[in-house]
Each structure stands twice: as structure tokens, then as C-alpha cells.
Design a protein around this motif. Structure first.
Motif, PDB file in Angstrom:
ATOM      1  N   ARG A 106       0.844  -1.206   0.000  1.00 44.89           N
ATOM      2  CA  ARG A 106       0.000   0.000   0.000  1.00 44.89           C
ATOM      3  C   ARG A 106       0.869   1.241   0.000  1.00 44.89           C
ATOM      4  O   ARG A 106       0.592   2.203  -0.709  1.00 44.89           O
ATOM      5  N   LEU A 107       1.946   1.220   0.783  1.00 47.19           N
ATOM      6  CA  LEU A 107       2.865   2.349   0.821  1.00 47.19           C
ATOM      7  C   LEU A 107       3.533   2.527  -0.543  1.00 47.19           C
ATOM      8  O   LEU A 107       3.645   3.649  -1.051  1.00 47.19           O
ATOM      9  N   ARG A 108       3.945   1.438  -1.145  1.00 46.47           N
ATOM     10  CA  ARG A 108       4.585   1.496  -2.460  1.00 46.47           C
ATOM     11  C   ARG A 108       3.650   2.119  -3.499  1.00 46.47           C
ATOM     12  O   ARG A 108       4.065   2.960  -4.293  1.00 46.47           O
ATOM     13  N   ARG A 109       2.379   1.730  -3.481  1.00 43.94           N
ATOM     14  CA  ARG A 109       1.416   2.298  -4.439  1.00 43.94           C
ATOM     15  C   ARG A 109       1.207   3.789  -4.177  1.00 43.94           C
ATOM     16  O   ARG A 109       1.078   4.577  -5.113  1.00 43.94           O
ATOM     17  N   ARG A 110       1.208   4.183  -2.913  1.00 38.57           N
ATOM     18  CA  ARG A 110       1.054   5.614  -2.599  1.00 38.57           C
ATOM     19  C   ARG A 110       2.259   6.405  -3.078  1.00 38.57           C
ATOM     20  O   ARG A 110       2.122   7.518  -3.580  1.00 38.57           O
ATOM     21  N   LEU A 111       3.444   5.836  -2.916  1.00 41.15           N
ATOM     22  CA  LEU A 111       4.640   6.524  -3.396  1.00 41.15           C
ATOM     23  C   LEU A 111       4.611   6.679  -4.914  1.00 41.15           C
ATOM     24  O   LEU A 111       5.012   7.723  -5.451  1.00 41.15           O
TER      25      LEU A 111
END
Length: 134
Positions: free
Chosen positions: A94-99
Motif C-alpha cells: 500500500r505504501l509502495r502504491r502511494r509513493l
């Protein structure tokens, strides 16, 4: 007379409908319906509809779905050999997609987000440094 035993085939193990394959690939990629919908720019209800037994998305959406899930369009339809996926990376997807979404922002917005992240990172480093001294 005994029962006939049907040989197991690869096709029998694969999800039967497009919707089942889509749901299986979505889960394997670590997406919820809401997250995939946001990635594709559609509603969660549409993702749920496309995962139903009798539905398929419009042709113009197939490349986006395949790219988001890291598969080929052929794999979405269960045709041909599956494309070899990259090994799942460590960390929070989820963090990767937000980045990745931050990377798409305009320069000014991206600068503000980076300043905010820098402030949180610096605060965390200072906290750890203070805790290590005590």
C-alpha cells in the motif's frame, strides 16, 4: 461397475470464469477491490461487477488491469502460459502504491509531500537518537 475417475487437468484447477481469474490475480497482487478500483480510476462496484461470473470489463480497460496486476492480457483470460511475475518485494505494498501516486503529482504538490515526509523522518531519527542516549 466402478466409478470412472476423471484425470486432473491444469484447466480444471484454473478459475473457470474471467471474474474468478480477476479476483484471484487481484488478491495475488495484494490489492483489495477498493485499491484496484482507485488504481484503475473506476468504482469498487465496477471491480466487484467485473469479478462476477458473467461480466467482463470493456476492452479499453484490459491493458490497465493487466498492468496494475503485473500480468499479460492473455493471463487475464486464461490463455497461454502465465507471464513470469517479479518476486514480491518486501515491505508494505500500500505504501509502495502511494509513493507511485506521489510521483505522478505536479512538482509543487510533490515538493510539499516530500517536505512533510522529511519532517516525519527527521523526527523519528531524533527520537531514536534521544532514546539511545537514555
Amino acid at each position: 461397475m466402478g466409478k470412472r475417475i476423471q484425470p486432473a487437468t491444469a484447466a480444471a484447477a484454473a478459475p473457470a470464469s474471467f471474474g474468478e481469474r480477476l479476483a484471484s490475480l487481484r488478491k495475488a497482487a495484494g490489492f483489495t477491490q477498493v485499491e484496484l478500483a482507485a488504481e484503475l480510476g473506476i468504482s469498487q462496484r465496477m471491480v466487484a461487477y467485473y469479478e462476477s461470473p458473467a461480466a467482463t470489463p470493456p476492452a479499453n480497460l484490459l491493458p490497465q488491469i493487466a498492468a496494475a496486476l503485473g500480468v499479460s492480457i492473455d493471463e487475464l483470460f486464461g490463455v497461454g502460459a502465465p507471464k513470469r511475475r517479479l518476486a514480491k518485494q518486501e515491505g508494505d505494498s500500500r505504501l509502495r502504491r502511494r509513493l507511485l501516486a506521489i510521483e505522478k503529482l505536479d512538482v509543487a504538490d510533490k515538493r510539499q509531500v516530500l517536505q512533510l515526509l522529511d519532517a516525519f523522518i527527521e523526527r523519528g531519527q531524533l527520537k531514536r537518537k534521544a532514546e539511545s542516549r537514555t
